[in-house]
Design an enzyme around this catalytic site. Structure first.
Site, PDB file in Angstrom:
ATOM      1  N   LYS A 241       0.834  -1.199   0.000  1.00 25.12           N
ATOM      2  CA  LYS A 241       0.000   0.000   0.000  1.00 25.12           C
ATOM      3  C   LYS A 241       0.872   1.254   0.000  1.00 25.12           C
ATOM      4  CE  LYS A 241      -3.636   2.595   0.117  1.00 25.12           C
ATOM      5  NZ  LYS A 241      -4.653   2.593   1.180  1.00 25.12           N
TER       6      LYS A 241
ATOM      7  N   LYS B 111       0.511  11.657   5.448  1.00 22.47           N
ATOM      8  CA  LYS B 111       0.756  10.582   6.417  1.00 22.47           C
ATOM      9  C   LYS B 111       1.347   9.355   5.733  1.00 22.47           C
ATOM     10  CE  LYS B 111      -2.859   8.102   7.585  1.00 22.47           C
ATOM     11  NZ  LYS B 111      -2.716   6.653   7.298  1.00 22.47           N
TER      12      LYS B 111
END
Length: 310
Positions: free
Chosen positions: A176, A244
């Site tokens: 991811k 993030k």
């Protein structure tokens, strides 16, 4: 505390946000007994309306469901919920599936931490956005022991069109992170192309249409075309999440002792986006940062290097 009864196929689901709620609803629609918990009551009520059962406390979920899925922003929130899961109960839970985007390094550490307590961890982040969550067409990248991933695969398959085991714990989150790097890097490249084209008198919409017809075409361009063409940064994916996630990319690179110069540059740009208070806007808002001619520190670059119009 009244503990809900365990039924065949009971699975816990925690975190009913914009993606978590439709994911839990799809699990229920697939015939699973979904015991859901959420900090806010309206989303929990919506989950019940979609066929889930409601838990009043996280500990109820752990006492009832052997497999618990979390769709939370980051590992601190997972750890907070985990404390509640293991509170005042002899948990039935033996498998925790972390479906939010988290640090590959940190989720491996969580797996090592929980293993002696008899809890297996699968990290299973998703790609596909709210649309994929609603339509059960997510792409899920799973990390964990083969038998554990096989055990939770039916739950994952109910929410996705693609489920792929990438390796042991942390591998799904690493995949991811790679996905987010490509998304962020592509967004920055598209934004720079728009700014460069505008400087030369090109219309953004026309430029993006031409790019979409050639080798520069991508799913990122398809989904972000109107944001970039119209300067409409109504969020479909907030920029602060990419900020993030790029931190996880750099964390993984540091752990592997490799240098990723593009990642570092893109991460600094999204840090600047967040620092300017634009983090809640769409992640394509990096275009506005470049149009304004601001560098990584919030100051305008040298005039010879600016890409903005006079």
């Amino acid at each position: 505390m009244t503990v809900p009864s365990t039924r065949p196929g009971t699975v816990g689901f925690m975190g009913l946000g914009a993606m978590g709620l439709p994911m839990a609803a799809n699990l229920a629609e697939a015939g699973f007994d979904v015991l859901a918990w959420n900090r806010g009551r309206p989303a929990l009520d919506a989950a019940v309306a979609a066929g889930c059962r409601a838990a009043e406390r996280p500990a109820q979920v752990a006492a009832t469901a052997p497999v618990v899925l979390t769709m939370l922003p980051d590992l601190p929130q997972v750890r907070e919920v985990l404390d509640g899961l293991l509170e005042d109960t002899d948990p039935v839970m033996d498998t925790l599936v972390v479906m939010g985007t988290v640090s590959p390094v940190a989720v491996r550490a969580l797996s090592d931490e929980l293993r002696p307590r008899g809890i297996a961890v699968v990290d299973a982040p998703v790609s596909g956005g709210v649309t994929g969550a609603r339509d059960a067409t997510l792409s899920i990248m799973a990390g964990g022991a083969e038998d554990t991933v096989a055990r939770v695969r039916p739950y994952l398959a109910a929410m996705a069109s693609t489920v792929r085991r990438m390796g042991d714990a942390g591998a799904g989150s690493l995949a991811k992170a790679c996905n987010q790097l490509v998304v962020a890097g592509t967004l920055v490249a598209l934004a720079e192309a728009v700014v460069l084209g505008e400087r030369g008198g090109l219309e953004p919409a026309a430029l993006l249409e031409v790019l979409a017809g050639g080798l520069a075409s991508s799913e990122v361009l398809a989904q972000k075309h109107h944001h970039l063409a119209d300067g409409d940064f109504t969020p479909s994916g907030p920029a602060r999440y990419l900020h993030k996630d790029l931190g996880f990319v750099l964390h993984s690179a540091a752990d592997a002792r490799i240098s990723l110069p593009l990642s570092a540059t893109v991460a600094r740009l999204y840090a600047a986006v967040d620092a300017r208070g634009l983090g809640d806007l769409d992640n394509s808002v990096v275009l506005q940062l470049l149009r304004d001619g601001h560098g990584f520190d919030g100051h305008r670059p040298h005039p010879h290097h600016t890409t903005t119009k006079d």
